[in-house]
Design a protein around this motif. Sequence first.
Motif, mmCIF file in Angstrom:
data_model
loop_
_atom_site.group_PDB
_atom_site.id
_atom_site.type_symbol
_atom_site.label_atom_id
_atom_site.label_comp_id
_atom_site.label_asym_id
_atom_site.label_seq_id
_atom_site.Cartn_x
_atom_site.Cartn_y
_atom_site.Cartn_z
ATOM 1 N N UNK A 196 11.981 -62.273 -55.203
ATOM 2 C CA UNK A 196 11.565 -61.884 -56.552
ATOM 3 C C UNK A 196 10.386 -60.910 -56.497
ATOM 4 N N UNK A 197 9.428 -61.185 -55.627
ATOM 5 C CA UNK A 197 8.285 -60.266 -55.486
ATOM 6 C C UNK A 197 8.754 -58.879 -55.050
ATOM 7 N N UNK A 198 9.728 -58.835 -54.141
ATOM 8 C CA UNK A 198 10.259 -57.558 -53.662
ATOM 9 C C UNK A 198 10.950 -56.801 -54.796
ATOM 10 N N UNK A 199 11.739 -57.500 -55.576
ATOM 11 C CA UNK A 199 12.445 -56.855 -56.687
ATOM 12 C C UNK A 199 11.452 -56.334 -57.720
ATOM 13 N N UNK A 200 10.454 -57.144 -58.047
ATOM 14 C CA UNK A 200 9.445 -56.694 -59.016
ATOM 15 C C UNK A 200 8.682 -55.486 -58.483
ATOM 16 N N UNK A 201 8.282 -55.522 -57.199
ATOM 17 C CA UNK A 201 7.593 -54.373 -56.605
ATOM 18 C C UNK A 201 8.465 -53.126 -56.655
ATOM 19 N N UNK A 202 9.736 -53.286 -56.329
ATOM 20 C CA UNK A 202 10.650 -52.147 -56.337
ATOM 21 C C UNK A 202 10.750 -51.564 -57.745
ATOM 22 N N UNK A 203 10.876 -52.436 -58.731
ATOM 23 C CA UNK A 203 10.978 -51.959 -60.117
ATOM 24 C C UNK A 203 9.697 -51.251 -60.550
ATOM 25 N N UNK A 204 8.553 -51.836 -60.231
ATOM 26 C CA UNK A 204 7.268 -51.268 -60.666
ATOM 27 C C UNK A 204 6.949 -49.994 -59.886
ATOM 28 N N UNK A 205 6.934 -50.097 -58.557
ATOM 29 C CA UNK A 205 6.578 -48.938 -57.730
ATOM 30 C C UNK A 205 7.628 -47.838 -57.850
ATOM 31 N N UNK A 206 8.891 -48.225 -57.834
ATOM 32 C CA UNK A 206 9.965 -47.230 -57.889
ATOM 33 C C UNK A 206 9.909 -46.397 -59.151
ATOM 34 N N UNK A 207 9.781 -47.070 -60.287
ATOM 35 C CA UNK A 207 9.701 -46.336 -61.553
ATOM 36 C C UNK A 207 8.475 -45.449 -61.617
ATOM 37 N N UNK A 208 7.344 -46.000 -61.177
ATOM 38 C CA UNK A 208 6.102 -45.240 -61.223
ATOM 39 C C UNK A 208 6.177 -44.003 -60.316
ATOM 40 N N UNK A 209 6.606 -44.198 -59.060
ATOM 41 C CA UNK A 209 6.625 -43.061 -58.138
ATOM 42 C C UNK A 209 7.686 -42.025 -58.500
#
Length: 191
Positions: A135-148
């Motif tokens: 879950x932490x990985x998915x949330x990081x991917x969603x947050x970082x991915x969208x931002x970057x």
Amino acid sequence: MDIRVIKSKKSIFDAFVNLRSKKELRKITVKELCEKALINKSTFYTYYEDMFDLSDKIESEVVDGIVSTISNPQMMIDEPVKFYRSLLGAVSENKKLIDTVFSGSQHPNLIVKISKSLKKMTFENHPEYINDKKICTILDYAIYGGYYAFVENQENTNDYSDELIESVSVISEHMTKLIKASIPTLKSNNT
């Protein structure tokens, strides 16, 4: 809060932003900041340990302002388009301040602090997932991915346009399928 405290902190904040717009953080001295803010060093040290502590606290203030636009972290799951519009809209509105406070070596701190803050909000509602690596990985991917994706394309166009925000928002909608499939109790309230 005492009006003198508010005035002193505002003066320190303004002086810091002014100096940061011209210099790297490590080149700003407490003495220089105090002169610019028209305060004594003792006043500075009443609130901050050093320039890095001041920078960290100002960065956190900026991030708190951005994240406060997210009324509910569940929006990341239930309404990803609304979530990214809100998040990236707040980033766009604060572009000048962000570019100053998070310039140079401080740049990575922005998304790290945003991610920590958003995850904290999420885990306050769902503490059972705080140590769940998937879950932490998915949330990081969603947050970082969208931002970057947003930042990279903004840098190429030098534009924080609504069209760019919309593109990232729509892409994020597809991410929610993975998030919802992986986090059963975080499924949309609408389903």
